[in-house]
Design an enzyme around this catalytic site. Structure first.
Site, PDB file in Angstrom:
ATOM      1  N   ALA A 131       0.804  -1.226   0.000  1.00 34.84           N
ATOM      2  CA  ALA A 131       0.000   0.000   0.000  1.00 34.84           C
ATOM      3  C   ALA A 131       0.837   1.275   0.000  1.00 34.84           C
ATOM      4  O   ALA A 131       0.291   2.365   0.149  1.00 34.84           O
ATOM      5  CB  ALA A 131      -0.931   0.008   1.211  1.00 34.84           C
ATOM      6  N   GLY A 182       1.476   2.982  -5.946  1.00 37.19           N
ATOM      7  CA  GLY A 182       0.769   2.313  -7.024  1.00 37.19           C
ATOM      8  C   GLY A 182      -0.639   1.879  -6.702  1.00 37.19           C
ATOM      9  O   GLY A 182      -1.432   2.606  -6.097  1.00 37.19           O
ATOM     10  N   ARG A 194       6.491  -2.084   3.180  1.00 34.28           N
ATOM     11  CA  ARG A 194       7.811  -2.037   3.807  1.00 34.28           C
ATOM     12  C   ARG A 194       8.234  -0.621   4.201  1.00 34.28           C
ATOM     13  O   ARG A 194       9.031  -0.457   5.117  1.00 34.28           O
ATOM     14  CB  ARG A 194       8.858  -2.639   2.868  1.00 34.28           C
ATOM     15  CG  ARG A 194       8.716  -4.139   2.657  1.00 34.28           C
ATOM     16  CD  ARG A 194       9.780  -4.656   1.708  1.00 34.28           C
ATOM     17  NE  ARG A 194       9.638  -4.052   0.388  1.00 34.28           N
ATOM     18  CZ  ARG A 194      10.605  -4.025  -0.528  1.00 34.28           C
ATOM     19  NH1 ARG A 194      11.784  -4.538  -0.261  1.00 34.28           N
ATOM     20  NH2 ARG A 194      10.385  -3.475  -1.712  1.00 34.28           N
ATOM     21  N   ASP A 241       7.079  -6.889   5.643  1.00 34.44           N
ATOM     22  CA  ASP A 241       7.498  -7.451   4.361  1.00 34.44           C
ATOM     23  C   ASP A 241       6.726  -8.753   4.171  1.00 34.44           C
ATOM     24  O   ASP A 241       6.834  -9.662   5.004  1.00 34.44           O
ATOM     25  CB  ASP A 241       9.002  -7.709   4.384  1.00 34.44           C
ATOM     26  CG  ASP A 241       9.572  -8.124   3.032  1.00 34.44           C
ATOM     27  OD1 ASP A 241       8.826  -8.701   2.215  1.00 34.44           O
ATOM     28  OD2 ASP A 241      10.767  -7.887   2.793  1.00 34.44           O
ATOM     29  N   TYR A 262       9.050 -13.312 -14.083  1.00 35.43           N
ATOM     30  CA  TYR A 262       7.951 -12.415 -13.707  1.00 35.43           C
ATOM     31  C   TYR A 262       6.628 -12.934 -14.276  1.00 35.43           C
ATOM     32  O   TYR A 262       5.635 -13.060 -13.559  1.00 35.43           O
ATOM     33  CB  TYR A 262       8.214 -10.995 -14.185  1.00 35.43           C
ATOM     34  CG  TYR A 262       7.028 -10.086 -13.934  1.00 35.43           C
ATOM     35  CD1 TYR A 262       6.689  -9.726 -12.632  1.00 35.43           C
ATOM     36  CD2 TYR A 262       6.235  -9.625 -14.981  1.00 35.43           C
ATOM     37  CE1 TYR A 262       5.579  -8.925 -12.376  1.00 35.43           C
ATOM     38  CE2 TYR A 262       5.128  -8.826 -14.731  1.00 35.43           C
ATOM     39  CZ  TYR A 262       4.807  -8.473 -13.439  1.00 35.43           C
ATOM     40  OH  TYR A 262       3.707  -7.691 -13.192  1.00 35.43           O
ATOM     41  N   LYS A 306       3.152 -14.477 -12.335  1.00 32.29           N
ATOM     42  CA  LYS A 306       1.796 -13.976 -12.529  1.00 32.29           C
ATOM     43  C   LYS A 306       0.881 -15.053 -13.104  1.00 32.29           C
ATOM     44  O   LYS A 306      -0.339 -15.025 -12.869  1.00 32.29           O
ATOM     45  CB  LYS A 306       1.825 -12.735 -13.426  1.00 32.29           C
ATOM     46  CG  LYS A 306       2.504 -11.546 -12.755  1.00 32.29           C
ATOM     47  CD  LYS A 306       1.869 -11.208 -11.405  1.00 32.29           C
ATOM     48  CE  LYS A 306       2.479 -10.004 -10.748  1.00 32.29           C
ATOM     49  NZ  LYS A 306       1.832  -9.644  -9.461  1.00 32.29           N
ATOM     50  N   PRO A 349      -3.643  -6.296 -15.008  1.00 29.87           N
ATOM     51  CA  PRO A 349      -3.412  -5.053 -15.739  1.00 29.87           C
ATOM     52  C   PRO A 349      -2.303  -5.202 -16.782  1.00 29.87           C
ATOM     53  O   PRO A 349      -1.392  -6.024 -16.656  1.00 29.87           O
ATOM     54  CB  PRO A 349      -2.971  -4.061 -14.657  1.00 29.87           C
ATOM     55  CG  PRO A 349      -3.184  -4.769 -13.348  1.00 29.87           C
ATOM     56  CD  PRO A 349      -3.121  -6.230 -13.648  1.00 29.87           C
ATOM     57  N   PHE A 362       6.271   0.863 -11.025  1.00 30.42           N
ATOM     58  CA  PHE A 362       6.600  -0.501 -11.451  1.00 30.42           C
ATOM     59  C   PHE A 362       7.907  -0.558 -12.238  1.00 30.42           C
ATOM     60  O   PHE A 362       8.808  -1.348 -11.930  1.00 30.42           O
ATOM     61  CB  PHE A 362       5.449  -1.047 -12.298  1.00 30.42           C
ATOM     62  CG  PHE A 362       5.688  -2.407 -12.896  1.00 30.42           C
ATOM     63  CD1 PHE A 362       5.446  -3.556 -12.165  1.00 30.42           C
ATOM     64  CD2 PHE A 362       6.143  -2.544 -14.204  1.00 30.42           C
ATOM     65  CE1 PHE A 362       5.659  -4.813 -12.714  1.00 30.42           C
ATOM     66  CE2 PHE A 362       6.368  -3.791 -14.758  1.00 30.42           C
ATOM     67  CZ  PHE A 362       6.125  -4.933 -14.008  1.00 30.42           C
TER      68      PHE A 362
END
Length: 258
Positions: free
Chosen positions: A17, A20, A41, A64, A157, A161, A187, A194
């Protein structure tokens, strides 16, 4: 008017939070009258978010998601009334590097796996029993179009996902009859921090994907998350795959010798 759920009754646990999508989602839910538990973090950013939204609406936890013991302790210590969580936004995640698989840094791969997969499953597993005990709720996972479509340099990556996508679908099966909904948000091109994280602070490389185009923004994604969770409880949106209008699926890559 279509009978949406009352967002003022939402208590939303959000990972990642501090920027982004997660930060934008925290603002969106509080603006609608809900409460949020904002985690991440960077404690200074969490404190700024709490000051902005108000301590009565926003409880913060610096942690974390890769640290399972810290997650367990933090969730067990959430004070009332924030402990009545009914929406879980498992948002924390990142991409690191864009090198070909044979050249990438294994540490980057491990960090993505630990955050995007292990951090996700810790979050969901630790909060699910509470959702079920309280009579239902909603789990929102943050996938990516990279989990659907391959691109050069996206090996691990994209694989993380793809895990998120399948995990969300399997959760739907496991939670049948428990009144817990599951939605995976996927998205595409979205301008947030990012790319700055992916390229480890290199602002030139980070800005290149967004040059001369109109990307989505964090608020666009937050609105989609909010919409999915606001629908009547008998409606489950399995996934939302979304791209900027200026982005599309590319052609197949065919290698030709000579």
């Amino acid at each position: 008017m279509y009978p949406l759920l009352d967002p003022s009754r939402f208590t939303v646990f959000i990972t990642g939070a501090t920027s982004g999508f997660g930060e934008a989602a925290a603002r969106r839910y509080v603006a609608a009258g809900g409460k949020v538990i904002a985690t991440g973090r960077r404690e200074d950013r969490l404190e700024a978010l709490r000051d902005e939204l108000g301590a009565e609406h926003c409880h913060i936890i610096a942690l974390d998601v890769r640290d399972r013991a810290a997650m367990e302790a933090a969730i067990a210590a959430i004070p009332a009334p924030f402990d009545q969580i009914n929406v879980v936004l498992a948002n924390a995640g990142l991409a690191l590097g864009l090198q070909p698989a044979a050249e990438t840094d294994l540490n980057d791969w491990e960090t993505m796996i630990d955050t995007n997969i292990k951090g996700l499953v810790y979050t969901v597993r630790l909060l699910l029993p509470g959702l079920i005990a309280r009579g239902g709720g909603h789990v929102v996972t943050l996938g990516s179009v990279a989990g659907e479509y391959a691109y050069p340099g996206g090996s691990v990556y994209g694989a993380t996902k793809a895990f998120v996508k399948q995990f969300a679908l399997n959760l739907r099966s496991d939670l049948q009859g428990k009144k817990v909904r599951v939605t995976n948000i996927e998205p595409g091109l979205t301008e947030t921090e990012f790319s700055l994280v992916r390229f480890k602070g290199d602002e030139g490389k980070a800005s290149a994907p967004y040059a001369r185009t109109e990307a989505m923004n964090a608020e666009d994604i937050a609105e989609s998350i909010f919409w999915a969770t606001s629908l009547p409880a008998h409606v489950n949106i399995n996934k939302i795959e979304m791209m900027a209008t200026t982005q599309a699926i590319g052609p197949f890559d065919i290698y030709r010798e000579g």
